[in-house]
Design an enzyme around this catalytic site. Structure first.
Site, PDB file in Angstrom:
ATOM      1  N   CYS A 139      -2.170   4.625  -8.057  1.00  0.00           N
ATOM      2  CA  CYS A 139      -3.547   4.204  -7.790  1.00  0.00           C
ATOM      3  C   CYS A 139      -3.590   2.683  -7.880  1.00  0.00           C
ATOM      4  CB  CYS A 139      -4.457   4.845  -8.839  1.00  0.00           C
ATOM      5  SG  CYS A 139      -6.191   4.640  -8.454  1.00  0.00           S
ATOM      6  N   HIS A 140      -3.843   2.023  -6.780  1.00  0.00           N
ATOM      7  CA  HIS A 140      -3.888   0.561  -6.828  1.00  0.00           C
ATOM      8  C   HIS A 140      -4.840  -0.081  -5.831  1.00  0.00           C
ATOM      9  CE1 HIS A 140      -1.259   1.070  -3.357  1.00  0.00           C
ATOM     10  NE2 HIS A 140      -1.508  -0.180  -3.055  1.00  0.00           N
TER      11      HIS A 140
END
Ligand code: UDP
Length: 365
Positions: A210-211
């Site tokens: 998740c970025h």
């Protein structure tokens, strides 16, 4: 022909690796590699060059950090000098990062034609940071390589169909090629926690990445995603992108999410290994979504926009807003796999790209 390839971020190293390997088989194209420096940590850059035997970049512009505008402008200044020095016939670009846009703008100002790989995906929202990069680069490009039919259609709708070629997805080329390595008994994935301790991969786990800025700009979205993931009955392995590290550490410690294992970013081979063996993938990464699809592992995407409609079928990949309850409600679904459904080509995109480039007429160049 002299091709100047510009890369800067993790997914671009992977795509460039496949095309570079193909260039090395031919003697009619000389490739000069430029690294903008956008991703610079060893685990986000150097490791990919080693694992995928990518040639050393001749130039590294060392541009990272700062606002999007500052980063793009500094890359343009560095690229102008490189283009002046090398006088390439063509600039080759991948994907939708700031490095892609900076190189496209510089090349077009210097009247060097652009070939753009992974042309055509559209989120249709300028709130999505990458959308401007991909739309502008496609419109400045002379040769556009679409990975899928939907990308090709989007390009045609924008009047770009005549310069577009459907070649398949380089990420699929890479996945097939490196699956042989990670499936071999001798492959030992290396995973290290953010505190520097070795991580043993459990038999059942969720692989989470998740970025995206939409999910990591503040605590809200990331904490909803991690809370939902922690409801799974097995551990969650989350190699954290440097952009999200402080936030992820805060959420995990404040909410006492013991089943979430925060790791250093992993190499490409480890990422493919983690995807192939996961019980479930949760990701906002365009690349990891497709890899979960290639690996036939169910994938949940906590986002409100998507650019790869072909994977959103049969429960295989599900788009869901980054809200705990909504994410939890889709994690236990079943998926249906149609083995004949192969929307990303046949693993030979790189060969097609290089064939098209080799045949580029004087008119394009
Ligand atoms: N990846 C990796 N290490 C990680 C996380 C992802 O090698 O710790 C790989 C992943 O397998 C995929 C690519 O990086 O091939 C995706 O890159 P990223 O998520 O940074 O970008 P996106 O695809 O969203 O543009």
């Amino acid at each position: 022909m002299k091709v100047l390839t510009v890369v800067g971020a993790r997914p671009q190293f992977i795509k460039a690796a496949m095309v570079s390997h193909e260039f090395q088989q031919r003697d009619d194209i000389e490739e000069i590699l430029v690294h903008t420096g956008q991703h610079f940590d060893r685990n986000m850059s150097e490791l990919f060059f080693e694992q995928m035997t990518i040639p050393r970049p001749r130039y590294n512009l060392g541009v990272s950090g700062g606002s999007h505008t500052v980063m793009t402008a500094r890359m343009m200044l560095g690229l102008e000098t490189v283009i002046q020095e090398e006088s390439p016939d063509l600039v080759l670009l991948f994907g939708d990062t700031n490095s892609t846009l900076a190189a496209a703008l510089t090349a077009v100002k210097m009247r060097i034609p652009i070939a753009h790989v992974e042309a055509g995906p559209r989120s249709r929202s300028l709130k999505n940071a990458e959308e401007a990069n991909r739309v502008c680069t496609d419109h400045l490009g002379s040769v556009l390589f679409a990975a899928t039919e939907s990308g090709l259609r989007n390009l045609a709708e924008e009047g770009l169909g005549e310069r577009a070629f459907l070649v398949g997805d380089l990420m699929y080329d890479a996945f097939l090629h490196y699956s042989d390595v990670v499936d071999s008994e001798t492959f030992q994935p290396v995973l290290v926690s953010i505190d520097g301790n070795p991580i043993e991969i459990p038999p059942h786990y969720c692989y989470l990445t998740c970025h995206r800025s939409e999910n990591t700009e503040n605590l809200n979205a990331l904490s909803e995603i991690l809370l939902a993931a922690s409801a799974l009955p097995y551990p969650v392995i989350y190699p954290v992108h440097p952009r999200a590290l402080d936030l992820a550490r805060d959420v995990v410690s404040c909410c006492k999410l013991d089943s979430i294992v925060l790791a250093e970013p992993v190499g490409y081979l480890e990422s493919i290994f983690l995807t192939k063996h996961a019980a479930h993938v949760i990701t906002d990464s365009g690349g990891v979504q497709r890899e979960a699809f290639f690996a036939k592992v169910p994938c949940t995407v906590p986002m409100t926009i998507f650019v790869w409609p072909e994977i959103m079928v049969d429960g295989r990949c599900v788009l869901v807003p980054p809200e705990r309850g909504k994410i939890e409600s889709v994690l236990n679904r079943t998926q249906r796999i149609d083995d004949d459904y192969l929307p990303f080509g046949d693993g030979r995109a790189a060969g097609r790209i290089v064939d098209v480039l080799s045949g580029c007429s004087e008119e394009v160049l």
